[in-house]
Write an enzyme that holds these catalytic residues in place. Structure first.
Site, PDB file in Angstrom:
ATOM      1  N   TYR A 144       0.840  -1.206   0.000  1.00 51.44           N
ATOM      2  CA  TYR A 144       0.000   0.000   0.000  1.00 51.44           C
ATOM      3  C   TYR A 144       0.878   1.260   0.000  1.00 51.44           C
ATOM      4  O   TYR A 144       0.665   2.179  -0.794  1.00 51.44           O
ATOM      5  CB  TYR A 144      -0.939  -0.011   1.220  1.00 51.44           C
ATOM      6  CG  TYR A 144      -1.541   1.341   1.498  1.00 51.44           C
ATOM      7  CD1 TYR A 144      -2.408   1.945   0.583  1.00 51.44           C
ATOM      8  CD2 TYR A 144      -1.223   2.049   2.669  1.00 51.44           C
ATOM      9  CE1 TYR A 144      -2.931   3.211   0.828  1.00 51.44           C
ATOM     10  CE2 TYR A 144      -1.747   3.299   2.916  1.00 51.44           C
ATOM     11  CZ  TYR A 144      -2.603   3.879   1.996  1.00 51.44           C
ATOM     12  OH  TYR A 144      -3.112   5.132   2.225  1.00 51.44           O
ATOM     13  N   ASN A 173      -3.602  10.936  10.841  1.00 49.93           N
ATOM     14  CA  ASN A 173      -4.775  10.134  11.258  1.00 49.93           C
ATOM     15  C   ASN A 173      -6.014  11.023  11.326  1.00 49.93           C
ATOM     16  O   ASN A 173      -6.144  11.842  12.247  1.00 49.93           O
ATOM     17  CB  ASN A 173      -4.510   9.495  12.620  1.00 49.93           C
ATOM     18  CG  ASN A 173      -3.435   8.426  12.554  1.00 49.93           C
ATOM     19  OD1 ASN A 173      -2.296   8.715  12.179  1.00 49.93           O
ATOM     20  ND2 ASN A 173      -3.781   7.205  12.884  1.00 49.93           N
TER      21      ASN A 173
HETATM   22  N1  UDP Z   1      -5.391   0.968  18.149  1.00 51.61           N
HETATM   23  C1  UDP Z   1      -5.708   0.326  19.339  1.00 51.61           C
HETATM   24  N2  UDP Z   1      -6.874  -0.371  19.400  1.00 51.61           N
HETATM   25  C2  UDP Z   1      -7.730  -0.480  18.349  1.00 51.61           C
HETATM   26  C3  UDP Z   1      -7.379   0.166  17.129  1.00 51.61           C
HETATM   27  C4  UDP Z   1      -6.200   0.872  17.064  1.00 51.61           C
HETATM   28  O1  UDP Z   1      -4.964   0.392  20.322  1.00 51.61           O
HETATM   29  O2  UDP Z   1      -8.783  -1.141  18.486  1.00 51.61           O
HETATM   30  C5  UDP Z   1      -4.148   1.763  18.083  1.00 51.61           C
HETATM   31  C6  UDP Z   1      -3.176   1.226  17.043  1.00 51.61           C
HETATM   32  O3  UDP Z   1      -2.373   0.223  17.638  1.00 51.61           O
HETATM   33  C7  UDP Z   1      -2.413   2.481  16.664  1.00 51.61           C
HETATM   34  C8  UDP Z   1      -3.422   3.618  16.864  1.00 51.61           C
HETATM   35  O4  UDP Z   1      -4.479   3.056  17.646  1.00 51.61           O
HETATM   36  O5  UDP Z   1      -1.331   2.687  17.546  1.00 51.61           O
HETATM   37  C9  UDP Z   1      -3.998   4.139  15.569  1.00 51.61           C
HETATM   38  O6  UDP Z   1      -4.496   3.058  14.830  1.00 51.61           O
HETATM   39  P1  UDP Z   1      -5.196   3.252  13.409  1.00 51.61           P
HETATM   40  O7  UDP Z   1      -5.448   1.884  12.866  1.00 51.61           O
HETATM   41  O8  UDP Z   1      -6.348   4.171  13.532  1.00 51.61           O
HETATM   42  O9  UDP Z   1      -4.117   4.051  12.546  1.00 51.61           O
HETATM   43  P2  UDP Z   1      -2.595   3.744  12.128  1.00 51.61           P
HETATM   44  O10 UDP Z   1      -2.025   2.668  13.019  1.00 51.61           O
HETATM   45  O11 UDP Z   1      -2.663   3.348  10.704  1.00 51.61           O
HETATM   46  O12 UDP Z   1      -1.903   5.044  12.347  1.00 51.61           O
END
Ligand code: UDP
Length: 314
Positions: A144, A173
């Site tokens: 991706y 985000n």
């Molecule tokens: N996260 C979490 N629990 C969840 C979903 C996400 O702790 O149920 C944490 C994840 O580990 C990350 C942060 O939230 O550190 C943001 O996750 P997201 O998937 O929104 O975005 P990305 O990791 O792609 O920045």
């Protein structure tokens, strides 16, 4: 200033919020081109003036037809699922790279040389020390991320080879209303609370992200269109927030009717620990100035989720 705007992926979270912002900020004619893979046509019910074309970017002729009479493209359509891209890199390549190439090539034929492309810092740069910025060496860790880097490359080349105004905005985000179908953390946590379920935190909750309210992102898109810039720009709040702090803020916002409890599990492999961004380039070139405080943005998002909670039964 472009007036007739084609929004690819316009049924999605950012697309529908962008349409709402454009409606209040000028006399735009908006056409949405979307393959309905995630968004639904009914998300446009609140915008009856918007024209809708159901088409897939992998179909060059349909894309060309969709560009007829347009001045500008805001390109939001993409397959953004990192894990899926690792499972099926070819599908991700077809959707994102071939799809965007078809779009750019059709724009060349249709003489529509202005595009604003939704991109990402995190997936393109990989695990680098924050704050991330446009001068960092790209090292994508997933197909991706590679697809988004390739897309940025094609935009740059169409800008330099054919005189396109082509800019890529790397979003951090994004959270906000109209994100029911999203799996990102704010939307996911709010749906869990509506279901009366506990939240799962991956890790000790100290991991940091740059959470930006969707309206601020859409303002950035509008500024990029108004200022006719080319190049790559990082858009975010510029501030890191830990998951633990995010949960505390959500807990304040939802109130006692929705008790918040969190269970801590292992960090997810492959996930970046900390990332937030330096937005000084966008501040200087776009006048970008995100203004929504996290508490207020979360409160507005929660209101929207409460208003739409009947979707839990659908
Ligand atoms: N996260 C979490 N629990 C969840 C979903 C996400 O702790 O149920 C944490 C994840 O580990 C990350 C942060 O939230 O550190 C943001 O996750 P997201 O998937 O929104 O975005 P990305 O990791 O792609 O920045």
């Amino acid at each position: 200033m472009p007036k007739r705007i084609l929004v690819t992926g316009g049924l999605g979270f950012i697309g529908t919020n962008l349409i709402a912002l454009l409606r209040n900020n000028g006399n735009f004619e908006i056409r949405v081109l979307d393959n309905e893979s995630l968004g639904r046509r009914e998300y446009l019910t609140e915008f009856p003036e918007v024209e809708f074309i159901c088409a897939d970017l992998r179909d060059p002729e349909k894309v060309y037809e969709g560009l007829k009479d347009m001045d500008c493209v805001i390109h939001l359509a993409a397959d953004t699922r990192v894990i899926n891209s690792i499972v099926d890199p070819h599908l991700n390549f077809e959707n994102n790279v071939v799809g965007t190439f078809n779009l750019l090539n059709a724009m060349r034929r249709a003489n529509v040389p202005t595009i604003i492309n939704a991109s990402t810092g995190g997936a393109i740069l990989g695990d680098v020390p924050p704050p991330v910025h446009e001068g960092m060496l790209p090292e994508p860790a997933s197909p991706y991320g590679a697809s988004k880097l390739a897309v940025e490359g094609y935009l740059s080349s169409f800008s330099k080879s054919y005189g396109f105004e082509a800019c890529s905005l790397r979003f951090s985000n994004v959270y906000g209303p109209r994100s029911w179908h999203k799996g990102s953390v704010v939307a996911h946590f709010m749906k869990q609370l509506l279901r009366g379920k506990e939240l799962v935190v991956y890790g000790d909750g100290s991991q940091k992200r740059d959470y930006i309210y969707v309206e601020d992102i859409c303002q950035g898109i509008l500024s990029a269109m108004q200022r006719r810039v080319s190049g790559v720009f990082q858009l975010g709040s510029g501030w890191p927030t830990t998951i633990n702090k995010l949960i505390a803020r959500i807990s304040d916002v939802v109130g006692s009717g929705y008790p918040v409890s969190a269970r801590y599990e292992d960090f997810r492999t492959g996930e970046i620990l900390n990332t937030w961004c330096d937005i000084s380039k966008a501040e200087a070139a776009l006048g970008f100035s995100p203004s929504m405080p996290l508490d207020e943005g979360l409160a507005r998002t929660w209101c929207w989720f409460i208003e739409h909670r009947q979707r839990l039964d659908q």
